[in-house]
Each structure stands twice: as structure tokens, then as C-alpha cells.
Scaffold this motif. Structure first.
Motif, PDB file in Angstrom:
ATOM      1  N   PHE A  37       0.600  -1.221  -0.183  1.00 40.05           N
ATOM      2  CA  PHE A  37       0.027   0.001   0.174  1.00 40.05           C
ATOM      3  C   PHE A  37       0.915   1.318   0.004  1.00 40.05           C
ATOM      4  N   TYR A  38       2.058   1.222   0.512  1.00 39.10           N
ATOM      5  CA  TYR A  38       3.000   2.163   0.400  1.00 39.10           C
ATOM      6  C   TYR A  38       3.189   2.807  -1.018  1.00 39.10           C
ATOM      7  N   LEU A  65       1.034   3.276  -3.321  1.00 44.99           N
ATOM      8  CA  LEU A  65      -0.319   3.966  -3.653  1.00 44.99           C
ATOM      9  C   LEU A  65      -0.384   5.195  -2.979  1.00 44.99           C
ATOM     10  N   ARG A  66       0.388   5.499  -2.411  1.00 46.56           N
ATOM     11  CA  ARG A  66       0.188   6.974  -1.503  1.00 46.56           C
ATOM     12  C   ARG A  66      -0.174   8.006  -2.962  1.00 46.56           C
ATOM     13  N   ASP A  67       0.206   8.096  -3.763  1.00 47.96           N
ATOM     14  CA  ASP A  67      -0.105   9.026  -4.741  1.00 47.96           C
ATOM     15  C   ASP A  67      -1.665   8.940  -5.103  1.00 47.96           C
ATOM     16  N   ARG A  68      -2.071   7.868  -5.115  1.00 50.96           N
ATOM     17  CA  ARG A  68      -3.437   7.435  -5.357  1.00 50.96           C
ATOM     18  C   ARG A  68      -4.375   7.566  -4.383  1.00 50.96           C
ATOM     19  N   LEU A  69      -4.277   7.313  -3.089  1.00 44.34           N
ATOM     20  CA  LEU A  69      -4.939   7.258  -2.058  1.00 44.34           C
ATOM     21  C   LEU A  69      -4.387   8.252  -0.999  1.00 44.34           C
ATOM     22  N   GLY A  70      -3.599   8.886  -1.004  1.00 47.22           N
ATOM     23  CA  GLY A  70      -3.146   9.965  -0.071  1.00 47.22           C
ATOM     24  C   GLY A  70      -2.292   9.044   0.789  1.00 47.22           C
ATOM     25  N   ALA A 111      -5.426   1.993   4.748  1.00 48.70           N
ATOM     26  CA  ALA A 111      -5.621   1.049   4.004  1.00 48.70           C
ATOM     27  C   ALA A 111      -4.682  -0.226   4.379  1.00 48.70           C
ATOM     28  N   ALA A 112      -3.669   0.116   4.669  1.00 48.06           N
ATOM     29  CA  ALA A 112      -2.690  -1.171   4.953  1.00 48.06           C
ATOM     30  C   ALA A 112      -3.198  -1.583   6.317  1.00 48.06           C
TER      31      ALA A 112
END
Length: 635
Positions: free
Chosen positions: A110-111, A113-118, A125-126
Motif C-alpha cells: 500500500f506504500y 499507492l500513496r499518490d492515489r490514496l493519499g 488501507a494497509a
């Protein structure tokens, strides 16, 4: 440790561990440790189920150098289990090791995906993935279903990194538009991301039939967002040889267990056929209603905050959120529409819901922190929790009480607390501030959802009380396994001097689809003198195991005991005038008065001449009356 010791020389520059080890990365590491603990703890508490045993048995046979069949199983998990069984032998916990390990390590993905999820959304999410009841349940199953969500997440993370860092210093947004980048990405980072995406895709195609649900989601997403698809295709064309080679090699290695099992090619191809057959409507072991009920009972937190995230994404035209909603809808549709329904299919649904819920839960936590110094929101929060706790105690007590006066009392408390709860929010909104209500309500919902998720996490994965009824799987191990193992161990040790050295005849049912067959073969896998057949041989062994519904016409010197090894129970069996009470008791405590609808039993026969030499008969004191079983050729 000094600053000099924390800084190491790296190729092309200097790497500072002190600068790299941020609080955010430590939080991801803690989430990963939590996820691994929840998935690896007590993996062997329950015997392998029918599907798990059918998956693990060929890997054990291959590890022992015996013949095996790969039909209907995951070739990737077969290879992983095989190479684990070679040095460590086989056990229930080792059979479940790889899906549990993959599910735990997936938390770290999930790290990316920070640009997508903030940043906050990706971290939350993780954490949600680490503790999700259904995500943990799927990861603790020794089937290919447990490998599909982690590999799908790895594929998504790699593609997200590739689209975020194209050459030229620009980033591709989720709607296909070019944006200014934060750094100066290199072509090497794009190539690496695409190669890892290809590796993840190759392994995914050999993991399980759910891989084709992931491909379906990708195909529909490409049609909805052609700009993203065009950018991705352009990036792949620049490194087509490396990407295709990596993907093909990954698929071959995953399917053939490092070239050691050529039959894996056919098994990998059969996954597509299995997925297509599962889409055909028809009778199935699990109904659509049962899967939807399991999702609703296990993941109300994700459903609530995920729905809020989807609404927000649609209103703000956030393509990442809309994609997650599309993925959740398609995964759920595939899981419930056809005749191949399995609870483990919900793993992809849960993953998509987590992508939706993560940013919303992060926003709720940030809002809670913003009013930490205010009195009114905390007062409303505390009063609401007090009323909810009172209702949570009184409502189950109303259904559990047998005295009429006590039931009236508990019902009155439940109704009063419910009315006070509603009135409290209305009063605060009308005479106070609806803004205060809007700030406290998500915090209350979050806390209640977390408490419920913890109870479901324990009920689905760790509670092995034989009085509990199934929470997800319809067929669960019966209470007779402990006694059967104890009897086999004692009889074998007395007969041959070793706990697994005695001669045993295992008489299997004529029906090859019998769910108990793979469980028995797995349980007796390392008995050196095991003989398997469909009928009683002319020279029966001192120990004979037969199906309870087809007992042999065996010599009078044998006596036997019956053991319940597999049970099937469905919630729709709940009936009677107090139906609501029974349902509530099952939902909260997983207890039910109705017996299992089906039970699979075996009879363990032992030659009484063993006992003539002084062996205590224990459970074998009450012999079972034999009935005819056709003689067959032992193998």
C-alpha cells in the motif's frame, strides 16, 4: 549508533538510514508485523478442509518422489508447498504458510499507492488490510484463492508506480492526463516497475482462477479510461522485450514449480476453464445470498466507509476511487453470479473495498483529531457509546433469558436506549449544532465498526469451540479428529513400536468426489505401512478405517469406534417460533440449536488380539455392528 554508522555509501550517492527510516515507514512496518501475526498465529488449530487437503496432498506426494495429479489445484501454490515440504516435512500449518505469508507482506504494498490514496489513506488501507476479518480468513486458507489478492495488489502497485513516473518528469493521473512530477524520474524506474508488474501478472495467472477476475477488471478499466490504457501501452512498447520476457518466465516458473512439474502448464490452463465454468449460473455449494450475508456480517466497516468513499469519488470525479468501486462491483458480481461460488472469492471484493475505505477512514481520524480540544463532540461521542454499550448488553440478554419477567426488562432497556440514542442526535442537531453531529457521527461509526470487526476476526479465524457453528465455510472439521489421532497414535505404537509404523487399511468411498477422501489421505500421508483401497482386502491389517455408512463384513476379532470428522451446517436451517432469537444468537455468538445438516463419519477398527496383550481399549470398548462392504483390490 553514530551518524556515520547510520550513513552508508551507495552506488551513485549516499544513503542515510536515519533519513530513510521515517515515522511513516515505521508505521507500515508495524502494520506488516500485525498482519503477519494475525495470519500466522495458530495456523494449525484446525485440520485442513477438503479443498485445502486436495491442494496440499499432491505437493506432499511430489516432495516424497511419488506420483501426483495437479487437476483442479493452484500450480503456483503446489510448487511453493512442495519446496517447503522437502526440507521441513508436511503439516497443516506449513500447508497454509505461503498464503498467510503473502497476505501479511502485502500490507507493505500500500506504500506504493500513496499518490492515489493519499499518505494517510494508504496507511489506513494497509492497517485495514492487516486486520480485515475476511482478508485474514482468505489468507489462512491453503488454497490458491489466498494468493490472488496479494498478487493483484502487487500488480496494481507496480502499474501505479509506472504511471506515476514516466520519462520527462511528468506524472500520469488516474484519468490519463499528464501532470508535473515531483522529481526527475528515470527510464530505469519505469522499466523496473513494468518488469515487476509483468512478474506479478505471470505469477497471478498460475495462482488461481481469480486471476481472470483481475484481468476482467483491467479490461473494463481500459475501456472506461482509454487515456490511461494508451499511456500504459506506450510505456510497455518502449520495453516490450524485457516486459514480455519477464512475464513469460514468471508464468513458466510459477506454473511448473521451477521446471520440476511440466503438468503445471495444464493446471494453469485449467484455471481459465474453471473460471469460465464458475460463471455459468447453476446449483452451487454456496448460494449468492450466503456470500452476501457473509460479506455483510464480516465487513460492515468496509461496506459503510467504502460506500462513502465511492460516493465521494463519483462526486469529485476521482478516477482512482471510481476504479476501486468498479473493481469491487465486478469482483462481487463474478463471485455471486455463477455456480462456482466460494467464500474465498470475496478476497478481491475486500481488497477493493479497502482501497475505497482507506481515505475516508483517514479523513474521519483527521477530523477526530481536529476537535480533540472541544467539549461538545466528545460529550456526544461519549453519551452515544454509553447508550450503544447498554443496548449491546440488553438486546442479547433479551433473547438469552428464559424468565418472562427478565425478558420484558431487557426489552424495555433496549427500546429505551434506542430511543435515547436517536433523540440524543436530534436534540444535539436542533438545539445545538448539526456540525457537531456531523463531526461525531463518523467517529462513533468507526469505533463500533472496529469493535465488531475484532469480534468477527476472532470468530472466523481463531475460535475452535466445537459448539460454534460455521461463520464462513459450510463444511468444517468435526470434533472427532483429536480422538482419532490419539487412537491411531496409541494403536500404532502398541502394534509396531512407532506411532506411524503400524499396518493400516484405509477403505475409501466409491464416490471420488467425497469431501472426506482428501482429508483422510492427508491425515494418513506419513504412515509408512498405509494401504489404500475401495474394499476390504483378503488379509486386513490390524487397523482398518472405513466410511461409517459402508462398514465391512469384518472378522469378529475386530471392534470399532465411530468418529465425526466433517460437518455441514447452513444458517437457513434455523427455524421455529423464536427464529429472530436463533439468528441473533448465531450472528453474535455463532451458536445454534439446530444440528449439522450432514455429517461425514469413519469407523476405526482394531484387532482385539492387540488388546489381549494388555492394550487399553479406551474408545474401542463399544464395538460398532458391521455391515456388508464389497471386497476390492487394495492399492
Amino acid at each position: 549508533m553514530t551518524q556515520g554508522e547510520l550513513t552508508v555509501q551507495a552506488a551513485g550517492g549516499r544513503f542515510s538510514l536515519e533519513a530513510w527510516l521515517t515515522t511513516e515507514r515505521v508505521a507500515y512496518g508495524a502494520a506488516g508485523v500485525l498482519a503477519l501475526f494475525l495470519r500466522l498465529f495458530g495456523l494449525g488449530l484446525q485440520p485442513l478442509g477438503p479443498a485445502e487437503a486436495a491442494q496440499a496432498l499432491p505437493a506432499w506426494q511430489a516432495a516424497q518422489g511419488n506420483a501426483y495429479q495437479l487437476s483442479g489445484i493452484s500450480p503456483l501454490l503446489f510448487g511453493l508447498q512442495r519446496w517447503l515440504f522437502v526440507p521441513l516435512a508436511g503439516s497443516d500449518s506449513l500447508a497454509r504458510w505461503w498464503p498467510a505469508l503473502a497476505g501479511g507482506l502485502a500490507t507493505l504494498l500500500f506504500y506504493a499507492l500513496r499518490d492515489r490514496l493519499g499518505r494517510g489513506g494508504a496507511l489506513v488501507a494497509a492497517i485495514l488490510w492487516a486486520g480485515s476479518p475476511l482478508a485474514v480468513f482468505v489468507s489462512r486458507q491453503a488454497t490458491g484463492y489466498g494468493l490472488v489478492p496479494p498478487l493483484a495488489l502487487a500488480l496494481l502497485a507496480c502499474l501505479s508506480l509506472a504511471l506515476r513516473t514516466p520519462a520527462g518528469g511528468t506524472a500520469v493521473s488516474s484519468d490519463g492526463q499528464a501532470e508535473a512530477g515531483n522529481g526527475r524520474p528515470t527510464s530505469g524506474s519505469i522499466r523496473a516497475s513494468l518488469i515487476w508488474a509483468a512478474i506479478a501478472l505471470g505469477a497471478l495467472l498460475a495462482a488461481g482462477s481469480g486471476a481472470y477476475t483481475v484481468l476482467l477488471i483491467g479490461l473494463v478499466a481500459a475501456l472506461v479510461w482509454p487515456g490511461v490504457a494508451a499511456c500504459l501501452a506506450a510505456a510497455i512498447r518502449g520495453y516490450s522485450r524485457s516486459v514480455l520476457s519477464a512475464g513469460a518466465l514468471s508464468l513458466v516458473l510459477a506454473a511448473t514449480a521451477l521446471f520440476s512439474a511440466p503438468l503445471g502448464f495444464a493446471a494453469a490452463g485449467d484455471l481459465l476453464g474453471s473460471w469460465l465454468r464458475g460463471l455459468v449460473p447453476g446449483l452451487a455449494d454456496y448460494s449468492s445470498a450466503e456470500l452476501l450475508l457473509r460479506l455483510l456480517l464480516s465487513e460492515p466497516l468496509l461496506l459503510g466507509f467504502g460506500s462513502a468513499g465511492l460516493v465521494w469519488a463519483i462526486r469529485h470525479r476521482n478516477s482512482s476511487g471510481v476504479f476501486a468501486g468498479l473493481a469491487a462491483g465486478l469482483a462481487l458480481l463474478v463471485a455471486v453470479v455463477g455456480g462456482g461460488r466460494q467464500p474465498a472469492d470475496l478476497g478481491l471484493v475486500v481488497l477493493a473495498l479497502i482501497l475505497l475505505a482507506g481515505p475516508v477512514v483517514a479523513w474521519a481520524l483527521a477530523a477526530l483529531w481536529s476537535w480533540r480540544a472541544e467539549i461538545d463532540p466528545w460529550l456526544l461521542f461519549g453519551l452515544s457509546l454509553t447508550l450503544l454499550v447498554a443496548a449491546a448488553i440488553s438486546l442479547p440478554s433479551f433473547y438469552a433469558a428464559t424468565d418472562a419477567a427478565h425478558r420484558v426488562l431487557y426489552l424495555g432497556v433496549t427500546l429505551v436506549t434506542a430511543l435515547l440514542f436517536v433523540g440524543l442526535w436530534v436534540v444535539y442537531g436542533v438545539w445545538g449544532s448539526w456540525r457537531t453531529v456531523g463531526r461525531a457521527l463518523p467517529a462513533v461509526g468507526l469505533l463500533v465498526g472496529v469493535v465488531w470487526a475484532l469480534s468477527q476476526l476472532n470468530g472466523l479465524n481463531y475460535d475452535t469451540d466445537p459448539l460454534r457453528r460455521p461463520g464462513a465455510l459450510l463444511q468444517t472439521a468435526g470434533p472427532g479428529w483429536v480422538d482419532l489421532r490419539s487412537e491411531l497414535r496409541d494403536l500404532s505404537a502398541f502394534n509396531s513400536g512407532g506411532e506411524r509404523d503400524a499396518r493400516i487399511d484405509l477403505i475409501l468411498p466409491m464416490d471420488q468426489a467425497d469431501p472426506l477422501t482428501p482429508m483422510l489421505l492427508w491425515e494418513l500421508r506419513d504412515h509408512s505401512a498405509l494401504r489404500v483401497g475401495t474394499g476390504l482386502p483378503p488379509d486386513p491389517a490390524p487397523i482398518v478405517i472405513t466410511p461409517a455408512d459402508a462398514q465391512p463384513a469384518i472378522s469378529d476379532r475386530y471392534s470399532g469406534a465411530s468418529f465425526d470428522l466433517l460437518e455441514e451446517w447452513r444458517p437457513e436451517s434455523l427455524a421455529g417460533p423464536d427464529l429472530a432469537r436463533q439468528w441473533l444468537r448465531w450472528v453474535i455468538y455463532r451458536q445454534a440449536a439446530t444440528p449439522p445438516q450432514a455429517t461425514w463419519k469413519v469407523v476405526l477398527w482394531a484387532d482385539r488380539s492387540l488388546n489381549a496383550r494388555g492394550f487399553p481399549q479406551s474408545n474401542l470398548n463399544n464395538p460398532v455392528s458391521p455391515v456388508a462392504l464389497p471386497a476390492g483390490k487394495a492399492q
